[in-house]
Scaffold this motif. Structure first.
Motif, PDB file in Angstrom:
ATOM      1  N   VAL A 116      37.654  51.926  43.281  1.00  0.00           N
ATOM      2  CA  VAL A 116      39.056  51.903  43.701  1.00  0.00           C
ATOM      3  C   VAL A 116      39.626  50.507  43.485  1.00  0.00           C
ATOM      4  CG1 VAL A 116      38.750  53.709  45.431  1.00  0.00           C
ATOM      5  CG2 VAL A 116      38.502  51.310  46.093  1.00  0.00           C
ATOM      6  N   THR A 117      40.928  50.437  43.448  1.00  0.00           N
ATOM      7  CA  THR A 117      41.611  49.149  43.359  1.00  0.00           C
ATOM      8  C   THR A 117      42.823  49.180  44.280  1.00  0.00           C
ATOM      9  OG1 THR A 117      42.632  47.551  41.845  1.00  0.00           O
ATOM     10  CG2 THR A 117      43.078  49.870  41.431  1.00  0.00           C
ATOM     11  N   VAL A 118      43.201  48.030  44.806  1.00  0.00           N
ATOM     12  CA  VAL A 118      44.342  47.936  45.715  1.00  0.00           C
ATOM     13  C   VAL A 118      45.555  47.457  44.927  1.00  0.00           C
ATOM     14  CG1 VAL A 118      45.280  46.871  47.781  1.00  0.00           C
ATOM     15  CG2 VAL A 118      42.849  47.460  47.680  1.00  0.00           C
ATOM     16  N   GLU A 119      46.584  48.298  44.911  1.00  0.00           N
ATOM     17  CA  GLU A 119      47.815  47.951  44.210  1.00  0.00           C
ATOM     18  C   GLU A 119      48.842  47.415  45.195  1.00  0.00           C
ATOM     19  OE1 GLU A 119      49.312  51.252  42.049  1.00  0.00           O
ATOM     20  OE2 GLU A 119      47.861  51.077  40.412  1.00  0.00           O
ATOM     21  N   THR A 120      49.480  46.326  44.797  1.00  0.00           N
ATOM     22  CA  THR A 120      50.560  45.765  45.604  1.00  0.00           C
ATOM     23  C   THR A 120      51.881  46.072  44.917  1.00  0.00           C
ATOM     24  OG1 THR A 120      49.131  43.958  46.353  1.00  0.00           O
ATOM     25  CG2 THR A 120      51.513  43.668  46.611  1.00  0.00           C
ATOM     26  N   LYS A 121      52.803  46.637  45.681  1.00  0.00           N
ATOM     27  CA  LYS A 121      54.057  47.090  45.080  1.00  0.00           C
ATOM     28  C   LYS A 121      55.230  46.776  45.995  1.00  0.00           C
ATOM     29  CE  LYS A 121      55.451  51.109  42.333  1.00  0.00           C
ATOM     30  NZ  LYS A 121      55.108  52.526  42.027  1.00  0.00           N
ATOM     31  N   LYS A 122      56.347  46.370  45.387  1.00  0.00           N
ATOM     32  CA  LYS A 122      57.566  46.119  46.154  1.00  0.00           C
ATOM     33  C   LYS A 122      58.390  47.398  46.223  1.00  0.00           C
ATOM     34  CE  LYS A 122      58.261  41.166  45.361  1.00  0.00           C
ATOM     35  NZ  LYS A 122      59.205  40.135  44.842  1.00  0.00           N
ATOM     36  N   VAL A 181      54.156  46.759  49.879  1.00  0.00           N
ATOM     37  CA  VAL A 181      53.199  47.723  50.396  1.00  0.00           C
ATOM     38  C   VAL A 181      51.945  47.718  49.521  1.00  0.00           C
ATOM     39  CG1 VAL A 181      54.951  49.238  51.382  1.00  0.00           C
ATOM     40  CG2 VAL A 181      54.201  49.586  49.026  1.00  0.00           C
ATOM     41  N   LYS A 182      50.833  48.052  50.120  1.00  0.00           N
ATOM     42  CA  LYS A 182      49.560  48.130  49.398  1.00  0.00           C
ATOM     43  C   LYS A 182      49.021  49.546  49.489  1.00  0.00           C
ATOM     44  CE  LYS A 182      48.183  43.324  50.197  1.00  0.00           C
ATOM     45  NZ  LYS A 182      47.130  42.445  50.767  1.00  0.00           N
ATOM     46  N   ARG A 183      48.489  50.017  48.398  1.00  0.00           N
ATOM     47  CA  ARG A 183      47.861  51.333  48.415  1.00  0.00           C
ATOM     48  C   ARG A 183      46.589  51.293  47.579  1.00  0.00           C
ATOM     49  NH1 ARG A 183      51.137  55.476  44.459  1.00  0.00           N
ATOM     50  NH2 ARG A 183      51.089  54.201  42.573  1.00  0.00           N
ATOM     51  N   THR A 184      45.622  52.093  47.984  1.00  0.00           N
ATOM     52  CA  THR A 184      44.347  52.158  47.291  1.00  0.00           C
ATOM     53  C   THR A 184      44.368  53.319  46.311  1.00  0.00           C
ATOM     54  OG1 THR A 184      43.260  51.318  49.275  1.00  0.00           O
ATOM     55  CG2 THR A 184      41.855  52.293  47.585  1.00  0.00           C
ATOM     56  N   VAL A 185      44.069  53.038  45.053  1.00  0.00           N
ATOM     57  CA  VAL A 185      44.092  54.065  44.016  1.00  0.00           C
ATOM     58  C   VAL A 185      42.755  54.059  43.267  1.00  0.00           C
ATOM     59  CG1 VAL A 185      46.588  53.942  43.729  1.00  0.00           C
ATOM     60  CG2 VAL A 185      45.110  52.474  42.342  1.00  0.00           C
ATOM     61  N   PRO A 186      42.387  55.200  42.672  1.00  0.00           N
ATOM     62  CA  PRO A 186      41.132  55.251  41.902  1.00  0.00           C
ATOM     63  C   PRO A 186      41.159  54.259  40.741  1.00  0.00           C
ATOM     64  CG  PRO A 186      41.962  57.461  42.334  1.00  0.00           C
ATOM     65  CD  PRO A 186      43.050  56.512  42.736  1.00  0.00           C
ATOM     66  N   ALA A 187      40.009  53.695  40.431  1.00  0.00           N
ATOM     67  CA  ALA A 187      39.887  52.730  39.336  1.00  0.00           C
ATOM     68  C   ALA A 187      38.846  53.215  38.342  1.00  0.00           C
ATOM     69  CB  ALA A 187      39.491  51.362  39.884  1.00  0.00           C
ATOM     70  N   ASP A 188      39.017  52.827  37.095  1.00  0.00           N
ATOM     71  CA  ASP A 188      38.001  53.134  36.084  1.00  0.00           C
ATOM     72  C   ASP A 188      36.727  52.385  36.442  1.00  0.00           C
ATOM     73  OD1 ASP A 188      39.714  54.709  34.620  1.00  0.00           O
ATOM     74  OD2 ASP A 188      40.456  53.034  33.419  1.00  0.00           O
ATOM     75  N   SER A 189      35.614  53.077  36.441  1.00  0.00           N
ATOM     76  CA  SER A 189      34.342  52.450  36.781  1.00  0.00           C
ATOM     77  C   SER A 189      33.189  53.334  36.350  1.00  0.00           C
ATOM     78  CB  SER A 189      34.248  52.209  38.293  1.00  0.00           C
ATOM     79  OG  SER A 189      32.942  51.784  38.671  1.00  0.00           O
ATOM     80  N   PHE A 190      32.105  52.717  35.929  1.00  0.00           N
ATOM     81  CA  PHE A 190      30.893  53.467  35.626  1.00  0.00           C
ATOM     82  C   PHE A 190      30.421  54.248  36.839  1.00  0.00           C
ATOM     83  CE2 PHE A 190      26.259  53.557  36.135  1.00  0.00           C
ATOM     84  CZ  PHE A 190      25.890  54.317  35.043  1.00  0.00           C
ATOM     85  N   PHE A 191      30.665  53.720  38.024  1.00  0.00           N
ATOM     86  CA  PHE A 191      30.130  54.321  39.245  1.00  0.00           C
ATOM     87  C   PHE A 191      30.842  55.603  39.655  1.00  0.00           C
ATOM     88  CE2 PHE A 191      28.575  49.996  39.309  1.00  0.00           C
ATOM     89  CZ  PHE A 191      27.257  50.167  39.702  1.00  0.00           C
ATOM     90  N   THR A 192      31.938  55.962  38.989  1.00  0.00           N
ATOM     91  CA  THR A 192      32.523  57.281  39.232  1.00  0.00           C
ATOM     92  C   THR A 192      31.588  58.370  38.705  1.00  0.00           C
ATOM     93  OG1 THR A 192      33.764  57.201  37.143  1.00  0.00           O
ATOM     94  CG2 THR A 192      34.882  56.402  39.132  1.00  0.00           C
TER      95      THR A 192
END
Length: 415
Positions: free
Chosen positions: A280-286, A298-309
């Protein structure tokens, strides 16, 4: 015929590999999922015009069971109906056809027996390979130093590809460097060989590399029921507390044509340390309020590209969950790519790890022309990115949402 649908999907009308014409998934390494019965199935449609259209499209849909199923769905109840040809045959011919069906049933019995013996043989040889794999791990982790005889025999394997004099010079240089800075085992052995694999390497991000540096072994074992399990063993690291991560691939209980049929995969829950979740990655957005014109961050957690998926495999939707054609197509591609990666680990990467580390394995693989892996599984949809930018700025409900994970994911091994 053999019933090959997943019970959970009996009422699910969207296409998946489990309610489309079956693709055999044998235990043997030669398997690559393809659709080769499309034209035959389509020939049973009563309307001649539809038969010609379906047969023409079959080639375009080869390897894409999802699109084929959508075509079948649009044809409705016509699909599967007899063309009337068999019924129109004379009674003596029908009798002979039933005789051929009997012969085919006897053939199926032998195929089943053949597959059982193949599986038993593979299990036998896996146990014979195991001591070699264990010794490999000891060398990689520095617990065992190869003898002079083992090293000499290893050098002999590739002697024809090396210049003897240069080899001696490199050996002296290596000895000098060893005296200055001793190195334990073979650092980053598994990370290096996984990055050398063209398709697996594509899934590894820079952040993943830091975690995969601590991967010390990848193991495979057969299950009591048809299927196999991959185990990724890690040394202590800063990312998660698990000692090993597992991924299990299951086949259906019933075989088709003597081959086991892929059913589903199960990953495990990764116990990430705080702030270290690579999936996952935390996105910061106005956001600007349309009424007051005030802005906020605001911050939201979204899926991230990763081998561990890899340890959170694509899941089949619930029976009552609706899914459109595009989602069904994407799900099919992900399921196929996930299964194929598991097969790569089982049949190629684990048995030939050193060849992937040195790059020798690439000489025997036509990766550039390899269509086994679906590139769509790794590519992001540009349209989705555009849609994200046009989200409703006033929607507060989605803030700080966590991506959903498998509710019943088995826990990974801790010891």
């Amino acid at each position: 015929g053999v019933e090959i649908k997943n019970k959970k999907l009996e009422q699910f009308t969207a296409p998946t590999p489990q309610n489309t014409p079956i693709n055999p998934a044998p235990i043997t390494s030669s398997y690559r999922p393809t659709v080769n019965t499309i034209s035959e199935d389509m020939e049973t449609i009563t309307t001649k015009g539809i038969v010609r259209a379906a047969s023409g499209l079959a080639g375009a849909f080869t390897g894409n069971p999802a699109l084929l199923s959508m075509l079948q769905g649009k044809l409705g109840t016509l699909v599967g109906r007899s063309s009337g040809y068999i019924e129109s045959l004379p009674a003596p011919v029908k009798r002979r056809i039933n005789g051929l069906k009997y012969l085919q049933s006897k053939h199926a019995e032998l195929e089943s027996q053949f597959q059982e013996e193949v599986l038993a043989l593979e299990k036998k040889y896996l146990e014979l390979y195991r001591p070699l794999y264990e010794k490999r791990t000891e060398v990689v982790t520095g617990k065992y130093e190869p003898t002079d005889e083992e090293v000499a025999l290893g050098e002999k394997v590739d002697a024809e590809e090396e210049d003897e004099q240069e080899g001696k010079k490199d050996e002296k240089k290596d000895e000098e460097e060893e005296e200055k800075e001793p190195v334990n085992g073979i650092p980053e052995f598994w990370l290096t060989l996984l990055k050398n694999h063209p398709q697996i390497g594509e899934t590894i991000t820079d952040a993943d590399e830091e975690a995969l540096k601590h991967l010390i072994d990848v193991r495979m074992s057969y299950m009591d029921q048809p299927g196999f399990q991959l185990e990724f063993v890690f040394e202590e690291n800063d990312f998660f507390t698990n000692k090993s991560l597992t991924k299990t691939y299951y086949y259906q209980d019933h075989a088709y044509g003597g081959d086991f049929v892929y059913d589903h995969a199960e990953g495990c829950e990764i116990q990430w340390k705080e702030g270290k979740d690579l999936t996952v990655t935390v996105e910061t957005k106005k956001q600007r309020h349309k009424g007051t014109n005030k802005t906020r961050v605001v911050k939201r957690t979204v899926p991230a590209d990763s081998f561990f998926t890899f340890f959170s495999p694509p899941a089949f939707p619930d029976e009552d969950e609706e899914i459109d054609e595009e989602e069904a197509e994407g799900l099919d591609a992900k399921l196929e790519a996930d299964y194929e990666m598991g097969e790569e680990f089982k049949d190629k990467v684990i048995p030939h790890a050193i060849d992937y580390f040195t790059g020798k394995a690439l000489e025997y693989e036509d990766f550039e022309g390899d269509e086994d892996f679906d590139d769509d599984f790794y590519d992001e949809d540009e349209d989705e990115e555009e849609d994200d930018d046009e989200e409703d700025e006033d929607d507060d409900d989605d803030d700080n949402t966590q991506p959903t994970k498998g509710e019943n994911a088995p826990e990974c091994k801790q010891s």
